[in-house]
Design an enzyme around this catalytic site. Structure first.
Site, PDB file in Angstrom:
ATOM      1  N   HIS A  46     -24.728   5.813  -3.938  1.00 26.35           N
ATOM      2  CA  HIS A  46     -23.288   6.618  -3.290  1.00 26.35           C
ATOM      3  C   HIS A  46     -21.884   5.065  -3.093  1.00 26.35           C
ATOM      4  O   HIS A  46     -22.003   4.557  -2.053  1.00 26.35           O
ATOM      5  CB  HIS A  46     -23.601   6.586  -1.902  1.00 26.35           C
ATOM      6  CG  HIS A  46     -21.236   7.306  -1.363  1.00 26.35           C
ATOM      7  ND1 HIS A  46     -21.257   8.048  -1.732  1.00 26.35           N
ATOM      8  CD2 HIS A  46     -21.622   6.696  -0.208  1.00 26.35           C
ATOM      9  CE1 HIS A  46     -20.367   8.588  -0.931  1.00 26.35           C
ATOM     10  NE2 HIS A  46     -20.036   7.139  -0.001  1.00 26.35           N
ATOM     11  N   ASP A  96     -19.545  13.243  -3.573  1.00 24.47           N
ATOM     12  CA  ASP A  96     -19.254  12.207  -4.809  1.00 24.47           C
ATOM     13  C   ASP A  96     -19.038  13.823  -6.055  1.00 24.47           C
ATOM     14  O   ASP A  96     -17.889  13.510  -6.761  1.00 24.47           O
ATOM     15  CB  ASP A  96     -19.939  11.585  -5.492  1.00 24.47           C
ATOM     16  CG  ASP A  96     -20.332  10.239  -4.102  1.00 24.47           C
ATOM     17  OD1 ASP A  96     -19.080  10.189  -4.269  1.00 24.47           O
ATOM     18  OD2 ASP A  96     -21.002  10.260  -3.852  1.00 24.47           O
TER      19      ASP A  96
HETATM   20  P1  NAD Z   1     -16.952   6.671  13.314  1.00 21.98           P
HETATM   21  O1  NAD Z   1     -16.496   5.300  13.170  1.00 21.98           O
HETATM   22  O2  NAD Z   1     -16.057   7.835  13.787  1.00 21.98           O
HETATM   23  O3  NAD Z   1     -18.492   6.840  13.921  1.00 21.98           O
HETATM   24  C1  NAD Z   1     -19.555   6.037  14.193  1.00 21.98           C
HETATM   25  C2  NAD Z   1     -20.305   6.342  15.060  1.00 21.98           C
HETATM   26  O4  NAD Z   1     -21.631   6.061  14.794  1.00 21.98           O
HETATM   27  C3  NAD Z   1     -19.246   5.523  16.387  1.00 21.98           C
HETATM   28  O5  NAD Z   1     -19.196   6.713  16.902  1.00 21.98           O
HETATM   29  C4  NAD Z   1     -19.786   4.983  16.638  1.00 21.98           C
HETATM   30  O6  NAD Z   1     -20.653   4.273  17.989  1.00 21.98           O
HETATM   31  C5  NAD Z   1     -21.573   5.174  16.307  1.00 21.98           C
HETATM   32  N1  NAD Z   1     -22.739   4.356  16.325  1.00 21.98           N
HETATM   33  C6  NAD Z   1     -22.554   3.113  15.824  1.00 21.98           C
HETATM   34  N2  NAD Z   1     -23.943   2.050  15.454  1.00 21.98           N
HETATM   35  C7  NAD Z   1     -25.005   3.387  16.066  1.00 21.98           C
HETATM   36  C8  NAD Z   1     -26.293   3.693  16.031  1.00 21.98           C
HETATM   37  N3  NAD Z   1     -27.086   2.598  16.133  1.00 21.98           N
HETATM   38  N4  NAD Z   1     -26.506   5.058  16.769  1.00 21.98           N
HETATM   39  C9  NAD Z   1     -25.757   5.814  16.980  1.00 21.98           C
HETATM   40  N5  NAD Z   1     -24.170   6.404  16.784  1.00 21.98           N
HETATM   41  C10 NAD Z   1     -24.179   5.001  16.065  1.00 21.98           C
HETATM   42  O7  NAD Z   1     -17.358   6.784  11.631  1.00 21.98           O
HETATM   43  P2  NAD Z   1     -17.164   8.235  10.429  1.00 21.98           P
HETATM   44  O8  NAD Z   1     -16.070   8.063   9.996  1.00 21.98           O
HETATM   45  O9  NAD Z   1     -17.615   8.967  11.704  1.00 21.98           O
HETATM   46  O10 NAD Z   1     -18.566   7.623   9.039  1.00 21.98           O
HETATM   47  C11 NAD Z   1     -19.507   7.345   9.535  1.00 21.98           C
HETATM   48  C12 NAD Z   1     -20.372   6.966   8.321  1.00 21.98           C
HETATM   49  O11 NAD Z   1     -20.597   7.987   7.511  1.00 21.98           O
HETATM   50  C13 NAD Z   1     -19.377   5.028   7.920  1.00 21.98           C
HETATM   51  O12 NAD Z   1     -21.140   4.383   7.837  1.00 21.98           O
HETATM   52  C14 NAD Z   1     -18.854   5.491   7.027  1.00 21.98           C
HETATM   53  O13 NAD Z   1     -18.872   4.467   5.502  1.00 21.98           O
HETATM   54  C15 NAD Z   1     -20.094   7.025   5.900  1.00 21.98           C
HETATM   55  N6  NAD Z   1     -19.493   7.954   5.014  1.00 21.98           N
HETATM   56  C16 NAD Z   1     -19.917   8.066   4.336  1.00 21.98           C
HETATM   57  C17 NAD Z   1     -19.858   9.299   3.129  1.00 21.98           C
HETATM   58  C18 NAD Z   1     -20.890   9.492   1.647  1.00 21.98           C
HETATM   59  O14 NAD Z   1     -20.752  10.232   1.685  1.00 21.98           O
HETATM   60  N7  NAD Z   1     -21.853   8.663   2.139  1.00 21.98           N
HETATM   61  C19 NAD Z   1     -18.821   9.848   3.301  1.00 21.98           C
HETATM   62  C20 NAD Z   1     -17.953   9.582   4.210  1.00 21.98           C
HETATM   63  C21 NAD Z   1     -18.238   8.449   5.349  1.00 21.98           C
HETATM   64  C1  LMR Z   2     -16.411   8.371   1.165  1.00 22.12           C
HETATM   65  O1  LMR Z   2     -16.421   8.464  -0.319  1.00 22.12           O
HETATM   66  O2  LMR Z   2     -15.114   8.531   1.218  1.00 22.12           O
HETATM   67  C2  LMR Z   2     -17.234   7.047   1.995  1.00 22.12           C
HETATM   68  O3  LMR Z   2     -18.650   6.890   1.513  1.00 22.12           O
HETATM   69  C3  LMR Z   2     -16.160   5.835   2.785  1.00 22.12           C
HETATM   70  C4  LMR Z   2     -16.285   4.972   2.075  1.00 22.12           C
HETATM   71  O4  LMR Z   2     -16.162   4.065   2.325  1.00 22.12           O
HETATM   72  O5  LMR Z   2     -15.443   4.875   0.395  1.00 22.12           O
END
Ligand code: NAD
Ligand code: LMR
Length: 329
Positions: A185, A157
């Site tokens: 967030h 962010d």
């Molecule tokens: P994705 O679906 O590509 O990958 C998630 C992976 O997690 C999958 O491979 C799945 O099998 C695995 N998984 C699910 N449950 C699990 C567990 N209990 N133990 C281990 N692995 C597990 O998703 P992504 O695009 O990589 O995003 C992951 C997360 O990050 C999401 O929650 C997304 O919203 C979040 N995210 C956060 C931010 C931030 O700024 N905080 C930014 C972007 C995305």
């Molecule tokens: C982001 O900020 O890009 C992630 O947290 C994904 C979302 O759900 O917004």
């Protein structure tokens, strides 16, 4: 010296980006050898195994070992860093709050496994959403591990806010300092330009010439654009942010380990600072000193800023109450 880094969701999109940046030394530095532990669920194991094959093919000289597992106790064994990415990503039209119940169950067992098997100095960075509350759940389950070791990512962010401000002012992003994120967030977050400088000059002095009514621009353009950038990425790309999220995670851990010269943003446990209830994991302006995050103290948010902070903190309280009702904290 070899550092053990456990990445959950290593077979997913962010995991894929993180693995290569970490193995290249971007996170811990060019002299630090890395042992990677890839923790997945059974359905994600094949993707993690494929990523491990590619890591081998990239011949990273800092990468000493790769282990892939779907057992959390094995996955966190001896971990110095846990990057908790694995979670269910938000799809079009979903709010992060919808994910509380779905993801809450993941982070309690992982917190317990961290307490059982990680290295004594474990540092945890939660990326999987809803990140602040997932960190709270993991910390609550990690008996004996100080809550200060559990953080959630709000650096993405802050990076978005700096990028947007740089674009607005027509300056390089490196010119912009002190732009902390407060709160959750989520769409309630408060990117705070009160103390932001551009090449050392207060941004508030520069913005009026550019945007006219600064308060209106903040309320109608800047804050909503930053706070809903995740949703914008989902809308435009068709799935949530990946490379920028991995990059911000690298920034967060690198600064935690190596320290900061100025403020940045991280969601860390509150001890009551700025009216944030004790125990919540909320984003603050922070510095990293001697391997620990320190909340920047002594700021005096004006009434408008404090209202913004309070609104995001109220959402964190509601999330905490919801997971408490589910027996997760
Ligand atoms: P994705 O679906 O590509 O990958 C998630 C992976 O997690 C999958 O491979 C799945 O099998 C695995 N998984 C699910 N449950 C699990 C567990 N209990 N133990 C281990 N692995 C597990 O998703 P992504 O695009 O990589 O995003 C992951 C997360 O990050 C999401 O929650 C997304 O919203 C979040 N995210 C956060 C931010 C931030 O700024 N905080 C930014 C972007 C995305
Ligand atoms: C982001 O900020 O890009 C992630 O947290 C994904 C979302 O759900 O917004």
């Amino acid at each position: 010296m070899t550092t053990t880094v456990t990445i959950t969701g290593a077979g997913g999109q962010i995991g894929y980006a993180l693995l290569f940046r970490t193995a290249a030394g971007d996170m811990l530095g060019p002299d630090e050898h890395v042992r990677l532990r890839l923790l997945e669920i059974p359905q994600g194991m094949a993707a993690a195994e494929g990523a491990a094959l590619e890591l081998q093919d990239a011949a990273f000289e800092l990468l000493d070992d790769i282990e892939i597992t779907d057992d959390a106790t094995v996955g966190f064994d001896g971990a110095d860093h846990a990057l908790l990415v694995g979670a269910r990503p938000r799809g079009p039209g979903m709010e992060r709050g919808d994910l509380l119940a779905a993801n809450g169950g993941i982070f309690g067992p992982q917190g317990a496994a961290i307490a059982a098997s990680a290295a004594p100095g474990i540092r945890v960075t939660v990326v999987g959403n809803p990140a602040n509350t997932n960190a709270l759940i993991a910390a609550a389950a990690a008996e004996g591990v100080p809550t200060e070791r559990f953080t959630a990512l709000t650096r993405l962010d802050e990076n978005r806010a700096r990028g947007l401000l740089a674009q607005t002012l027509g300056v390089p992003v490196r010119s912009i300092h002190r732009l902390p994120i407060w709160g959750n967030h989520s769409a309630t977050q408060f990117p705070d330009i009160t103390h932001t400088t551009v090449d050392g000059r207060p941004v508030l002095d520069l913005l009026a010439a550019q945007v006219g009514d600064v308060r209106a621009w903040l309320e109608e353009t800047f804050i909503p654009r930053v706070a809903t950038r995740g949703a914008e990425i989902i809308r435009v790309r068709g799935s949530s942010s990946v490379a920028s999220a991995a990059s911000a995670t690298i920034d967060h851990v690198r600064d935690w380990v190596h320290g900061t010269v100025d403020w940045t943003s991280a969601a860390v446990v509150s001890h009551g600072e700025y009216g944030v209830p004790e125990g919540l994991i909320s984003s603050f302006p922070v510095r990293a000193i001697d391997g620990e995050w320190r909340i920047v103290e002594g700021l005096k948010p004006d009434a408008w800023a404090q209202t913004r902070i309070d609104a995001s903190v109220a959402e964190l309280v509601a999330e905490r109450d919801a997971v408490r009702a589910l027996g997760l904290v």
